[in-house]
Write an enzyme that holds these catalytic residues in place. Structure first.
Site, PDB file in Angstrom:
ATOM      1  N   HIS A  15      -7.420  -6.278   0.065  1.00 28.22           N
ATOM      2  CA  HIS A  15      -6.340  -5.295   0.135  1.00 28.22           C
ATOM      3  C   HIS A  15      -5.288  -5.630   1.185  1.00 28.22           C
ATOM      4  CE1 HIS A  15      -4.343  -1.529  -0.419  1.00 28.22           C
ATOM      5  NE2 HIS A  15      -4.534  -1.178   0.844  1.00 28.22           N
TER       6      HIS A  15
ATOM      7  N   ASP B 283       0.850  -1.189   0.000  1.00 26.91           N
ATOM      8  CA  ASP B 283       0.000   0.000   0.000  1.00 26.91           C
ATOM      9  C   ASP B 283       0.896   1.254   0.000  1.00 26.91           C
ATOM     10  OD1 ASP B 283      -2.906   1.069   0.462  1.00 26.91           O
ATOM     11  OD2 ASP B 283      -1.781   1.989   2.105  1.00 26.91           O
TER      12      ASP B 283
END
Length: 328
Positions: free
Chosen positions: A307, A103
């Site tokens: 994610h 991320d």
């Protein structure tokens, strides 16, 4: 299994809380976390990577947990963020390291490779692929989203997002972790229109999380204890620092826009998930990396993973990462 230790280390004008495992004489792997996470997000990687013959370090990056949280937005620009990681290499007397970034950690690592390629032995990008922005990022986002809500544009106004998220860190993190998980993302309504920017918050469209543990393809991945660990650390640090990373996107672009992908000449691998929201926002990432990066060595895309890649399927993630590390 190798023990993980935690210590505070002074680097680059800040103090970072650093998790480490393995023999410091071994080649170093730096694990760089994303938003809104901590070094704790790498809890399933520390020992396996150390046991494979590496010295593993994972900091709570500036603004997070009990690491320093400078007061100015400009303190969270890319030169500071990459400088912190290089400071850790200097602290341990290392010329270079393999950097694994998830991320926001991936954004930091991709930029580090362009700014200081001589310090980067190899890269494993996680969730967020390498990107060469053609213009300042928020300018592109405003063009793309118009008056519709987009969280990065919402994050630009100081004070607003941190007040929303900080009002109840436990509830905020429960919603964020659940909403971006593979299970929840697979249930999304793809026909739903994005709401207007006006009057919409980061948490507005997020549903309450189900009882813990949250589960993924390998079983439970976020327990009540895990969630409380995150909540306690964000209750301590607040959200100003983490959100300020986003407020430096355009300034970061100005710093690195003339540094081309040919500088990312070290071995590169990518690990993602089929149910990661980033895949929807950026479906051409893999193709782009194959075309732009001189030594792109492929990818592993984990089935049904959202994610939170290395947390939702740690066994599959570790297998992919260790196979890449063993090629170096």
């Amino acid at each position: 299994m190798t023990e993980t230790t935690v210590s505070d280390i002074d680097v680059n004008g800040v103090t970072l809380r650093v998790h480490q495992a393995g023999d410091p004489a071994n080649p170093t792997v730096v694990l760089s976390h994303g938003f809104p996470e901590l070094a704790y997000s790498w809890r399933h990687q520390m020992a396996p990577v150390a046991d494979a013959g590496f010295h593993v370090i994972a900091p709570d990056q500036r603004g997070y947990g009990h690491s320093s949280a400078p007061a100015e937005i400009t303190d969270y620009g890319i030169e500071s963020l990459t400088g912190d990681l290089l400071g850790l290499l200097d602290h341990f007397g290392k010329d270079n390291a393999v950097f694994v970034g998830h991320d926001w950690g991936a954004l930091i690592v991709w930029d580090l490779a362009r700014l200081h390629p001589e310090r980067v032995r190899a890269i494993a990008g996680v969730s967020v692929p390498f990107t060469m922005w053609p213009a300042p990022p928020t300018q592109l986002m405003k063009t793309l989203y118009g008056d519709r809500f987009f969280y990065i544009l919402y994050f630009q106004q100081p004070g607003v997002a941190e007040e929303e998220l900080g009002a109840d860190p436990y509830d905020s993190l429960a919603k964020v972790m659940w909403s971006a998980s593979g299970v929840r993302f697979a249930q999304r309504d793809t026909s739903a229109e994005m709401p207007p920017m006006e009057g919409t918050g980061f948490l507005t469209m997020m549903s309450a999380a189900p009882p813990r543990p949250l589960t993924g393809p390998e079983g439970p991945w976020l327990t009540e204890e895990d969630l409380q660990t995150y909540a306690d650390e964000f209750a301590h640090s607040g959200f100003f620092g983490p959100i300020s990373y986003y407020r430096n996107l355009d300034a970061n672009f100005d710093i690195i826009k003339d540094l081309g992908p040919e500088r990312v000449a070290m071995p590169v691998y990518f690990i993602g998930g089929t149910q990661d929201v980033v895949n929807v926002m950026d479906p051409t990432g893999l193709e782009r990396m194959r075309g732009a990066l001189p030594d792109f060595r492929g990818s592993t895309i984990l089935e049904d993973v959202g994610h939170w890649t290395q947390q939702e399927a740690p066994a599959a993630f570790n297998k992919a990462l260790l196979e890449f590390l063993q090629t170096l």
